[in-house]
Scaffold this active site. Sequence first.
Site, mmCIF file in Angstrom:
data_model
loop_
_atom_site.group_PDB
_atom_site.id
_atom_site.type_symbol
_atom_site.label_atom_id
_atom_site.label_comp_id
_atom_site.label_asym_id
_atom_site.label_seq_id
_atom_site.Cartn_x
_atom_site.Cartn_y
_atom_site.Cartn_z
ATOM 1 C CG HIS A 43 -2.076 0.913 1.138
ATOM 2 N ND1 HIS A 43 -2.009 2.262 1.367
ATOM 3 C CD2 HIS A 43 -3.360 0.653 0.769
ATOM 4 C CE1 HIS A 43 -3.203 2.799 1.171
ATOM 5 N NE2 HIS A 43 -4.039 1.860 0.802
ATOM 6 C CG ASP A 60 -8.373 -4.348 -2.860
ATOM 7 O OD1 ASP A 60 -7.566 -3.419 -3.041
ATOM 8 O OD2 ASP A 60 -9.607 -4.208 -2.909
HETATM 9 C C1 SDX Z 1 -6.291 0.125 -2.917
HETATM 10 O O1 SDX Z 1 -4.457 4.569 -1.945
HETATM 11 C C2 SDX Z 1 -5.436 3.951 -1.331
HETATM 12 O O2 SDX Z 1 -5.863 4.318 -0.254
HETATM 13 C C3 SDX Z 1 -6.023 2.791 -2.103
HETATM 14 C C4 SDX Z 1 -7.033 1.947 -1.353
HETATM 15 C C5 SDX Z 1 -8.327 2.687 -1.083
HETATM 16 O O3 SDX Z 1 -9.048 2.305 -0.141
HETATM 17 O O4 SDX Z 1 -8.674 3.592 -1.896
HETATM 18 O O5 SDX Z 1 -6.500 1.478 -0.121
HETATM 19 C C6 SDX Z 1 -7.435 0.736 -2.200
HETATM 20 O O6 SDX Z 1 -6.045 0.482 -4.030
HETATM 21 C C7 SDX Z 1 -5.438 -0.872 -2.192
HETATM 22 C C8 SDX Z 1 -4.200 -1.349 -3.058
HETATM 23 C C9 SDX Z 1 -4.714 -2.414 -4.009
HETATM 24 N N1 SDX Z 1 -3.656 -2.811 -4.965
HETATM 25 C C10 SDX Z 1 -3.024 -3.970 -4.889
HETATM 26 O O7 SDX Z 1 -3.210 -4.812 -4.000
HETATM 27 C C11 SDX Z 1 -2.051 -4.222 -6.029
HETATM 28 C C12 SDX Z 1 -0.743 -4.814 -5.494
HETATM 29 N N2 SDX Z 1 -0.023 -3.791 -4.732
HETATM 30 C C13 SDX Z 1 0.784 -2.922 -5.445
HETATM 31 O O8 SDX Z 1 0.963 -2.948 -6.783
HETATM 32 C C14 SDX Z 1 1.416 -1.771 -4.670
HETATM 33 O O9 SDX Z 1 1.721 -2.204 -3.402
HETATM 34 C C15 SDX Z 1 0.579 -0.513 -4.613
HETATM 35 C C16 SDX Z 1 0.145 -0.095 -5.971
HETATM 36 C C17 SDX Z 1 -0.630 -0.742 -3.761
HETATM 37 C C18 SDX Z 1 1.416 0.589 -3.979
HETATM 38 O O10 SDX Z 1 2.444 0.833 -4.859
HETATM 39 P P1 SDX Z 1 3.620 1.880 -4.541
HETATM 40 O O11 SDX Z 1 3.363 2.606 -3.272
HETATM 41 O O12 SDX Z 1 3.863 2.680 -5.785
HETATM 42 O O13 SDX Z 1 4.863 0.947 -4.233
HETATM 43 P P2 SDX Z 1 5.910 0.493 -5.313
HETATM 44 O O14 SDX Z 1 5.222 -0.058 -6.521
HETATM 45 O O15 SDX Z 1 6.886 1.613 -5.506
HETATM 46 O O16 SDX Z 1 6.602 -0.721 -4.540
HETATM 47 C C19 SDX Z 1 7.679 -0.509 -3.642
HETATM 48 C C20 SDX Z 1 8.455 -1.832 -3.669
HETATM 49 C C21 SDX Z 1 8.865 -2.273 -5.083
HETATM 50 O O17 SDX Z 1 10.002 -3.100 -4.960
HETATM 51 P P3 SDX Z 1 11.516 -2.469 -5.231
HETATM 52 O O18 SDX Z 1 11.417 -1.593 -6.473
HETATM 53 O O19 SDX Z 1 11.805 -1.676 -3.979
HETATM 54 O O20 SDX Z 1 12.369 -3.662 -5.409
HETATM 55 O O21 SDX Z 1 7.594 -2.888 -3.181
HETATM 56 C C22 SDX Z 1 7.367 -3.822 -4.233
HETATM 57 C C23 SDX Z 1 7.733 -3.142 -5.527
HETATM 58 O O22 SDX Z 1 8.110 -4.082 -6.522
HETATM 59 N N3 SDX Z 1 5.944 -4.175 -4.170
HETATM 60 C C24 SDX Z 1 5.466 -5.393 -4.363
HETATM 61 C C25 SDX Z 1 4.075 -5.285 -4.165
HETATM 62 N N4 SDX Z 1 3.762 -4.024 -3.869
HETATM 63 C C26 SDX Z 1 4.926 -3.335 -3.872
HETATM 64 N N5 SDX Z 1 6.078 -6.565 -4.682
HETATM 65 C C27 SDX Z 1 5.266 -7.650 -4.818
HETATM 66 N N6 SDX Z 1 3.911 -7.621 -4.633
HETATM 67 C C28 SDX Z 1 3.307 -6.474 -4.310
HETATM 68 N N7 SDX Z 1 1.963 -6.457 -4.133
#
Ligand code: SDX
Length: 438
Positions: free
Chosen positions: A307, A364
């Site tokens: 998140h 989720d």
């Molecule tokens: C919602 O914003 C809100 O409040 C949203 C929400 C709401 O109520 O409105 O809470 C609802 O959208 C919840 C989130 C739902 N999405 C997912 O579950 C999709 C999977 N999660 C992600 O793709 C990710 O965690 C996000 C999109 C939620 C957040 O992305 P960020 O903050 O841009 O983080 P990032 O992509 O920069 O990740 C940081 C690191 C990366 O690794 P490195 O580059 O440091 O090596 O963490 C890793 C990412 O690769 N990472 C994950 C991951 N999420 C982040 N690796 C594997 N699986 C994951 N789910």
Amino acid sequence: MTANAVLTLPDGQTVALPVVVGSEGEKAIDISRLRYRTGHITVDDAYENTGSCRSAITFIDGDRGVLRYRGYPIEEVAKRSTFIEAAQLLIWGELPTTEQRMRFSDLLTDNSALPEDFRRHFSGFPPHAHPMSILSAMINCLQAYDLPGQVIDDEEELERVAASLISKVRTIASAAYKSSISEPIMYPRYDMKYTENFLHMMFSRPYRDYVPSPEATRALDLFLMLHADHEQNCSTSTVRMVASGQANLYASAAAGVCALWGRLHGGANQAVLEMLTAIQTSDVSIHDYVTKVKDRRSKVRLMGFGHRVYKNFDPRALILKKAADDLLDQMHVADPRLELARQLEAVALADDYFIERRLYPNVDFYSGIILTALGIPVEMFTVLFAIGRMPGWIANWAEIHRDPESRIYRPRQVYVGQTERPWLLQSQRGGSSEPDPV
Ligand code: SDX
């Protein structure tokens, strides 16, 4: 006395910038005069460090896993309230009196049905149309049936339009589902409360009523309540962007639906269940799947994890995990994907990759288990999220429209494209030497 941050630029120029402190102690540097005083702007890809507004609706402390609606902890709201009462709290800032609750309930009932000629629009979509595309189109279409609602000048009109949107979004969603399975669209019942009525419209048929159990109704009401608002997330920020231009509430909500659809945002609940089902039906072990997730080249993410704000457990996930457990027990339903989700969570939470990145289950991760147990098809999951988020979108839209100082949102950019260059005649562009267009 406001403290200042002092910024020193490469040319030695210094500028004092006021530090704003929120009611929960968050600190922000006010850069609203930065460009005027220094010619510099800031840049913050994905707005990771940027506050777009001052808001009094929802507070999140991502490090401590805290979520409050108008000051009330989400755990209290989940235990003591209903989706509609939470909606009134978010939109008007206080828990409703009995009279306010009764009045809003009557407005929801009176505004639950769709105009008769509106219903024919559903047949214009092919059966495979994603219900989120139908939902955004139909919400925008609603404004053509509510011309007075395009201009909201007072709280009474806001209450009516809010009730219409919150009530009809449920009727539209169920109608989209019924159309997709070639079943008759059901009318809302005037003797049913909000969530029970939605389940009726989803699963009743003209010749056979579906009467949801109290447990099923409560579980869905909890799901909707937990999704009702979440400060400046992607879709709510979209609603505020559209609202800042003084577009009407219907247009702003329709834009919110489109933003929510993304699989990194509201589309994640559908992606989680598809992920769990794919693992369950394949011969891939949980450890193999997690290994693939950790390999960035795979571009596979553990959906429902991570998140932008929570770097601790999403409090909603904790509540939904227990609710999923309870509902399956009450319904005497076993879903192996719940056990699979629990195992995935346990493996991930013990793995350094997730620990180092502070990745925890989000709202989720477990929500789809509940929706599946209720018989909601996976294509409708994000639509259910939109129904839940509607009060938050309305509350944010209203916060902008109540603010006499509100201005249109118009971010700047850092231009990285071509600098000025001479025009190229057709003959100078390579390829066949066609004559110039003019
Ligand atoms: C919602 O914003 C809100 O409040 C949203 C929400 C709401 O109520 O409105 O809470 C609802 O959208 C919840 C989130 C739902 N999405 C997912 O579950 C999709 C999977 N999660 C992600 O793709 C990710 O965690 C996000 C999109 C939620 C957040 O992305 P960020 O903050 O841009 O983080 P990032 O992509 O920069 O990740 C940081 C690191 C990366 O690794 P490195 O580059 O440091 O090596 O963490 C890793 C990412 O690769 N990472 C994950 C991951 N999420 C982040 N690796 C594997 N699986 C994951 N789910």
